[in-house]
Enzyme design. Structure first.
Site, mmCIF file in Angstrom:
data_model
loop_
_atom_site.group_PDB
_atom_site.id
_atom_site.type_symbol
_atom_site.label_atom_id
_atom_site.label_comp_id
_atom_site.label_asym_id
_atom_site.label_seq_id
_atom_site.Cartn_x
_atom_site.Cartn_y
_atom_site.Cartn_z
ATOM 1 N N GLU A 1 0.812 -1.212 0.142
ATOM 2 C CA GLU A 1 -0.224 0.057 0.175
ATOM 3 C C GLU A 1 0.948 1.208 -0.071
ATOM 4 O O GLU A 1 1.844 1.411 0.830
ATOM 5 C CB GLU A 1 -0.911 -0.139 1.236
ATOM 6 C CG GLU A 1 -1.668 1.255 1.633
ATOM 7 C CD GLU A 1 -2.247 1.022 2.933
ATOM 8 O OE1 GLU A 1 -1.495 0.773 3.952
ATOM 9 O OE2 GLU A 1 -3.592 1.677 3.039
ATOM 10 N N ASN B 1 0.141 -0.824 5.644
ATOM 11 C CA ASN B 1 0.888 -0.259 6.413
ATOM 12 C C ASN B 1 0.610 -0.339 7.714
ATOM 13 O O ASN B 1 -0.577 0.417 7.970
ATOM 14 C CB ASN B 1 1.177 1.224 5.948
ATOM 15 C CG ASN B 1 1.904 1.414 4.783
ATOM 16 O OD1 ASN B 1 3.229 2.065 4.721
ATOM 17 N ND2 ASN B 1 1.271 1.430 3.396
ATOM 18 N N ASN C 1 -7.237 5.822 -2.135
ATOM 19 C CA ASN C 1 -6.100 4.927 -1.749
ATOM 20 C C ASN C 1 -6.134 3.735 -2.806
ATOM 21 O O ASN C 1 -6.841 2.841 -2.423
ATOM 22 C CB ASN C 1 -6.164 4.354 -0.362
ATOM 23 C CG ASN C 1 -4.915 3.803 0.384
ATOM 24 O OD1 ASN C 1 -4.215 3.263 -0.586
ATOM 25 N ND2 ASN C 1 -4.830 3.948 1.570
ATOM 26 N N GLU D 1 -6.104 8.860 7.657
ATOM 27 C CA GLU D 1 -6.612 8.499 6.272
ATOM 28 C C GLU D 1 -7.956 9.011 6.035
ATOM 29 O O GLU D 1 -8.111 8.962 4.946
ATOM 30 C CB GLU D 1 -6.485 7.052 6.535
ATOM 31 C CG GLU D 1 -5.303 6.271 6.050
ATOM 32 C CD GLU D 1 -5.438 4.869 5.556
ATOM 33 O OE1 GLU D 1 -6.032 4.576 4.627
ATOM 34 O OE2 GLU D 1 -5.001 3.878 6.624
ATOM 35 N N LYS E 1 -9.615 1.546 -1.932
ATOM 36 C CA LYS E 1 -9.674 1.004 -0.604
ATOM 37 C C LYS E 1 -11.220 1.393 -0.143
ATOM 38 O O LYS E 1 -11.596 2.231 -0.285
ATOM 39 C CB LYS E 1 -8.819 1.550 0.168
ATOM 40 C CG LYS E 1 -8.705 1.350 1.574
ATOM 41 C CD LYS E 1 -7.284 1.948 2.316
ATOM 42 C CE LYS E 1 -7.136 1.294 3.818
ATOM 43 N NZ LYS E 1 -5.833 1.663 4.555
ATOM 44 N N CYS F 1 -4.847 -3.119 3.027
ATOM 45 C CA CYS F 1 -4.761 -2.656 4.410
ATOM 46 C C CYS F 1 -5.807 -3.174 5.456
ATOM 47 O O CYS F 1 -6.263 -4.325 5.856
ATOM 48 C CB CYS F 1 -3.755 -1.458 4.641
ATOM 49 S SG CYS F 1 -3.207 -1.458 6.333
#
Ligand code: CDT
Length: 308
Positions: free
Chosen positions: A47, A194, A107, A143, A124, A169
């Protein structure tokens, strides 16, 4: 019958704030060439592979963060990766931040076939962390400020001789993500991550990060009869220690390869996509055994509703 696909998880060590895209792409090229020497057909990168994990900082004006986002893929910085992969006949999957032409921030992970054609770009779905600056934290996980949640859901794609899926993730912690792909016959799920080892809202979870990482990917693989390739950006990045432990998990739930370091490292496994049917056609024969009429809360309700 066997359908072998040789896959590599290309774990990255830290990418610091001042590392340029060109410096990172040079590291990706090195991993890609290692993969070429080992007969790998698909390399999976983490990611946000092209930059540091920038949601750890907050900026009042989000435009100040624009430089962390790609505007297109491939682009000038990543074209050498696309060119080398095509020359080697290797496909790859790479995570990065995307600022699209309408100004939306995502993302994403892009999957590229061995001939250089783009299979799909996944956005994502589960965006963790917080929306606003939280000054008491030792580092931010903003995020939810930097990315919109995907409206797309969990698609799968015919590629690499099988049925491929993607997640990013935090998605890997949600069983619904695996199941929606499982219901479309997924045979291999590619997941970059991450994961800071220090979980600020509940530090008692810090020592369990590796356990939880394996737990969710092994159970997601087993319960859906699919391979899972989990790939970290690990090590100490801008003072924040992140989990490494990239792994390739079989449909049995067993880990068949795992990274030993917290740095750039390639782990490789020869994956038989036909191994999936051993689970899909037996214990997890969905059509025979599932009870969707009992699961309606899964899609009709988001949070918990306790009894009176
Ligand atoms: N990148 C990412 O999604 N990381 C989350 C950290 C959760 S703590 C805010 C993860 O689930 O690993």
């Amino acid at each position: 019958m066997s359908r072998m696909l040789t896959v590599a998880a290309a774990q990255l060590g830290p990418v610091q704030r001042d590392h340029s895209r060109q410096q990172v792409v040079a590291r990706l090229l090195d991993l890609l060439r290692q993969a070429g020497r080992q007969g790998v057909e698909l390399v999976v990168f983490p990611e946000l592979a092209l930059t540091t994990f920038f949601p750890r900082w907050f900026v009042d004006d989000i435009a100040e963060a624009d430089h962390w986002y790609e505007r297109s893929m491939p682009n000038e910085a990543t074209q050498p990766l696309f060119d080398e992969a095509r020359a080697l006949g290797i496909g790859f999957c790479i995570g990065y931040a995307l600022l699209d032409e309408k100004g939306h921030r995502w993302n994403v992970q892009t999957l590229v076939e061995r001939d250089g054609s783009i299979v799909a770009t996944y956005r994502k779905s589960h965006i963790p962390g917080h929306e606003h600056h939280e000054p008491d934290r030792p580092f931010q996980h903003a995020e939810r400020y930097y990315f919109e949640p995907s409206p797309d859901g969990f698609g799968v794609w015919r590629a690499f001789g099988g049925v491929m899926g993607m997640m990013i993730c935090n998605d890997r912690r949600w069983p619904e993500a695996y199941r929606v792909m499982g219901l479309q016959g997924v045979e291999m799920i590619l997941c970059g991550y991450n994961t800071p080892i220090h979980y600020v809202p509940d530090p008692s979870q810090d020592i369990l990060q590796g356990f939880h990482n394996a737990l969710v990917m092994q159970s997601g693989a087993y319960q859906n009869g699919t391979w899972v390739v989990g790939v970290a950006k690990g090590g100490v990045e801008e003072g924040v220690d992140s989990l490494a432990q990239s792994m390739i998990v079989a449909p049995s739930g067993q880990i068949v390869a795992q990274a030993l370091t917290t740095d750039d490292e390639l782990i490789v496994a020869r994956c038989d996509l036909d191994w999936c049917v051993r689970y899909k056609n037996t214990l997890f024969d969905f059509d025979r055994y599932r009870r969707p009429e009992l699961y309606t809360r899964i899609t009709s309700q988001r949070g918990v509703i306790e009894p009176d």
